[in-house]
Scaffold this motif. Structure first.
Motif, mmCIF file in Angstrom:
data_model
loop_
_atom_site.group_PDB
_atom_site.id
_atom_site.type_symbol
_atom_site.label_atom_id
_atom_site.label_comp_id
_atom_site.label_asym_id
_atom_site.label_seq_id
_atom_site.Cartn_x
_atom_site.Cartn_y
_atom_site.Cartn_z
ATOM 1 N N LEU A 1 29.440 36.924 74.820
ATOM 2 C CA LEU A 1 29.588 38.102 75.670
ATOM 3 C C LEU A 1 28.264 38.846 75.829
ATOM 4 O O LEU A 1 27.579 39.115 74.835
ATOM 5 C CB LEU A 1 30.621 39.067 75.054
ATOM 6 C CG LEU A 1 32.097 38.840 75.417
ATOM 7 C CD1 LEU A 1 32.546 37.445 75.060
ATOM 8 C CD2 LEU A 1 32.964 39.880 74.736
ATOM 9 N N SER A 2 27.917 39.168 77.078
ATOM 10 C CA SER A 2 26.758 40.054 77.269
ATOM 11 C C SER A 2 27.236 41.465 77.606
ATOM 12 O O SER A 2 26.465 42.411 77.628
ATOM 13 C CB SER A 2 25.834 39.509 78.364
ATOM 14 O OG SER A 2 26.558 39.323 79.551
ATOM 15 N N ASP A 3 28.550 41.595 77.870
ATOM 16 C CA ASP A 3 29.146 42.928 78.068
ATOM 17 C C ASP A 3 30.610 42.825 77.633
ATOM 18 O O ASP A 3 31.316 41.907 78.051
ATOM 19 C CB ASP A 3 29.051 43.314 79.548
ATOM 20 C CG ASP A 3 29.463 44.770 79.805
ATOM 21 O OD1 ASP A 3 30.246 45.321 78.990
ATOM 22 O OD2 ASP A 3 29.011 45.344 80.815
ATOM 23 N N GLY A 4 31.032 43.766 76.808
ATOM 24 C CA GLY A 4 32.411 43.726 76.296
ATOM 25 C C GLY A 4 33.416 44.423 77.188
ATOM 26 O O GLY A 4 34.608 44.421 76.894
ATOM 27 N N THR B 1 31.577 40.478 80.576
ATOM 28 C CA THR B 1 30.676 39.496 81.184
ATOM 29 C C THR B 1 30.399 38.475 80.098
ATOM 30 O O THR B 1 30.037 38.853 78.981
ATOM 31 C CB THR B 1 29.355 40.150 81.640
ATOM 32 O OG1 THR B 1 29.674 41.241 82.508
ATOM 33 C CG2 THR B 1 28.461 39.150 82.371
ATOM 34 N N ALA B 2 30.623 37.193 80.427
ATOM 35 C CA ALA B 2 30.551 36.184 79.368
ATOM 36 C C ALA B 2 29.928 34.895 79.869
ATOM 37 O O ALA B 2 30.140 34.497 81.014
ATOM 38 C CB ALA B 2 31.950 35.893 78.842
ATOM 39 N N THR B 3 29.165 34.256 79.001
ATOM 40 C CA THR B 3 28.613 32.939 79.308
ATOM 41 C C THR B 3 29.349 31.896 78.479
ATOM 42 O O THR B 3 29.540 32.074 77.283
ATOM 43 C CB THR B 3 27.110 32.897 78.967
ATOM 44 O OG1 THR B 3 26.463 33.941 79.711
ATOM 45 C CG2 THR B 3 26.497 31.554 79.347
ATOM 46 N N ALA C 1 29.099 43.426 73.444
ATOM 47 C CA ALA C 1 28.000 42.532 73.826
ATOM 48 C C ALA C 1 27.484 41.835 72.567
ATOM 49 O O ALA C 1 27.350 42.461 71.513
ATOM 50 C CB ALA C 1 26.885 43.324 74.486
ATOM 51 N N GLY C 2 27.208 40.545 72.699
ATOM 52 C CA GLY C 2 26.689 39.799 71.556
ATOM 53 C C GLY C 2 27.756 39.015 70.808
ATOM 54 O O GLY C 2 27.435 38.118 70.025
ATOM 55 N N ASP C 3 29.042 39.362 71.029
ATOM 56 C CA ASP C 3 30.121 38.646 70.332
ATOM 57 C C ASP C 3 30.181 37.197 70.804
ATOM 58 O O ASP C 3 30.027 36.912 72.000
ATOM 59 C CB ASP C 3 31.482 39.313 70.596
ATOM 60 C CG ASP C 3 31.641 40.607 69.820
ATOM 61 O OD1 ASP C 3 30.826 40.847 68.897
ATOM 62 O OD2 ASP C 3 32.564 41.379 70.133
#
Lengths: 300, 325
Positions: free
Chosen positions: B4-7, B61-63, B146-148
């Motif tokens: 995730l870059s945004d939760g 937002t997720a990759t 973010a970061g998860d």
């Protein structure tokens, strides 16, 4: 003190109510009494024992109880029929159950709850007194010390667990004439320290986590009632310590003992002092003070 | 794995819920809109009780760091993959490196992202649902940030067969229009005056800003309680009763009504006056702040009928999806 017995309360016919399609709520009385609570506990214990298909949750409360059902498995009316049958089969005056007497050390007038009490003074009935002073005066005691003596003078039964996980509502095990009663804050606080010991209506509580609250605040216990990581040895089976029907014995401690216990709790080594006993409603009603002394003796 | 870059605003991992612990104060948690959650799972070939990501108003937002099969249902948050809009209520393939993004919800409040294989988080007391108040379940017991990095469960072999399947229009709720929730009155509604009981069902209520997974506070006319001498142990305010259990969906009335939702406080001392039926709790959870809500009184048989209808509908959706693959 001494000879007074507890007369079982006359209860009205229970009110069976649908909580939409998936709950049944049963009010045993509008007023709090041991009779109503023991009945709620006895019925829910029987519900658990019968392992009725389709009952998903089974929750005793102070003077009522509720079940959550899976309507795909059982119709609410079938559940109500079964609950009525259980209700008719229970003789509350000769009921016994296994319970734990648990030692709950409390530092009264501790610095943390005192700070909270002072911070929310404008939401209180008596902004010039502390919660302890206010409660003492309202209940006819000469001092906060005398009020604390009464508070710890008899154990408190866990009559309901809820609001948030692990929060016990406790009803002191004394005849009505000796029961303490205080209103809740005029406006609930937005903050309460975790492990705060409070009182509202006729119930004592221990707040498991920091958060909102409206009960009068008297002290703080160093021991946890909720341990989500289940680190402490007594939380092996469950995240919460108190169960409905348990008996909490609040015990006044000083700051040194508070700090010592707290250190053990934080290290994950603290072991609770408790004993399992068979609780008899009949013996309790017959001579509450003597019976309480016997109960508390087992952990002293 | 998904990174995730945004939760988003309030995104959590949820499944059907955690049951059997209400008596110790543990609410079920689980998806607020069980219908949308279940359909999302069916679209990717999962069982109904697989975990999805519930997103509130603004999604994540997720990759994706592996190939996956996904579907988004519930509120329309205009999802896109690498900037290309994708249809909701439809199954899509994503490739390793793809970025999934959402806009603010247009209608409805909660969207569900299902991934074939489910979100792989540990079970706590039989459920993967997040309960943030005490920090259990889901991803580290909290909302997503973010970061998860979230692991995906084992993808069923036939997952890719589901790509391109979609839910028929007739099964897609129109959240903008759904302003009525059905209620079985009762519990301790005897505390209300007859006038206030009528008012409860006739008034226009507005979803307040205090509306979350614990409860939906509604704004509207003041309700009045019958006068009585307060019973022992109840407390002094006329809205107080001796503390009792609150069913999920029950409407408590400290003054303005609060409908208790999946992370409900499990009990307390306010009068409860009825219960939103199980199927309509999901509809209420899709009502945005400041939108209107009306209560419609129904009896328990109507509540059971509504439940059976919804289950039949879900079964129909499941078989329609299966017949497309």
């Amino acid at each position: 003190m001494g000879t007074e017995r507890i007369t079982p309360a006359e209860l009205p016919d229970p009110r069976y109510e649908y909580g939409a399609d998936d709950h049944v709520f049963v009010e045993l009385a509008e007023e709090m009494s041991f009779t109503a609570n023991f009945k709620a506990m006895a019925i829910t214990q029987q519900v658990a024992e019968r392992e009725i298909d389709g009952i998903v949750e089974n929750c005793p409360a102070n003077a009522s109880y509720m079940v959550r059902i899976d309507p795909d498995v059982i119709h609410p009316d079938e559940v109500i029929a079964e609950l009525k049958e259980i209700e008719a089969s229970i003789d509350i005056e000769n009921y016994e159950w296994e319970t734990r007497i648990i030692d709950i050390p409390v530092l009264f007038a501790d610095p943390w709850t005192h700070e909270t009490v002072m911070e929310f003074r404008e939401r209180h009935q008596d902004p010039d007194a502390t919660d302890l002073e206010y409660s003492a005066e309202l209940n006819g005691f000469d001092s906060a010390e005398d009020f604390i003596d009464a508070f710890v003078g008899a154990p408190h039964m866990v009559t309901m667990v809820g609001f948030v996980p692990g929060l016990p509502w406790c009803f002191q095990m004394v005849p009505r004439s000796e029961q303490l009663e205080v209103p809740k804050y005029v406006e609930p606080r937005t903050d309460t320290p975790s492990r705060a010991v409070g009182f509202g209506g006729a119930f004592s509580v221990v707040y498991p986590v920091q958060g909102a609250g409206g009960y009068q605040l008297y002290g703080r216990t160093p021991v946890e009632v909720l341990d989500t990581d289940q680190t402490l040895p007594d939380f092996g089976d469950s995240m919460v310590l108190p169960n409905p029907g348990d008996i909490l014995n609040y015990r006044r401690i000083d700051r040194d003992e508070y700090d010592a216990i707290r250190e053990e709790v934080e290290a994950g080594t603290y072991e609770y002092t408790y004993e399992t006993v068979e609780f008899s409603t009949d013996e309790f009603f017959e001579s509450p003070h003597e019976y309480n002394e016997q109960l508390v003796e087992v952990i002293e | 794995m998904i990174e995730l870059s945004d939760g988003g605003i309030a995104s959590t991992v949820q499944d059907r819920g955690r049951f059997g612990q209400y008596h110790i104060g543990m609410p079920p948690s689980g998806a607020m809109d069980q219908y949308a959650h279940t359909v999302a799972n069916y679209l990717v070939g999962n069982a109904a009780d697989s975990s999805t990501i519930e997103m509130t108003y603004q999604g994540i937002t997720a990759t994706f760091h592996e190939d996956a099969v996904i579907a988004v249902t519930g509120a329309d948050m205009s999802p896109s993959i690498n900037g290309e809009p994708i249809k909701t209520w439809t199954t899509h393939a994503v490739e390793s490196g793809d970025e999934l993004e959402f806009e603010f919800a247009t209608e409805g409040a909660r969207a569900y992202l299902a991934v074939a294989g489910g979100i792989d988080v540990p079970e706590v007391m039989g459920s993967q649902s997040t309960y943030t108040l005490v920090g259990i379940g889901g991803h580290e017991g909290r909302g997503l940030e973010a970061g998860d990095k979230l692991s995906i469960g084992d993808q069923p072999d036939e997952a890719s067969d589901f790509v391109g399947t979609q839910v028929a229009d007739e099964h897609i709720p129109n959240y903008a229009d759904e302003d009525t929730v059905r209620v079985v009155l009762g519990l301790t509604s005897y505390r209300l005056t007859d006038e206030s009981k009528e008012q409860l069902c006739n008034a226009e209520w507005k979803v307040s800003a205090e509306a979350d997974r614990v409860g939906y506070r509604l704004e509207g006319p003041d309700l009045e309680f019958k006068e009585r001498e307060q019973p022992f142990g109840a407390g002094t305010d006329p809205s107080n009763v001796v503390d009792l259990g609150y069913p999920v969906g029950s409407i408590q009335v400290p003054q303005s009504p609060i409908v208790l939702m999946q992370d409900a406080v499990t009990g307390g001392g306010y009068a409860t006056v009825g219960t939103v039926i199980s199927t309509d709790r999901g509809r209420l959870s899709q009502r945005q702040t400041h939108k209107s809500v009306y209560f419609e009184e129904v009896d328990v048989e109507a509540a059971l009928d509504a439940r059976n209808e919804q289950e039949d509908q879900l079964e129909q959706i499941r078989s329609e999806i299966r017949s497309e693959i």
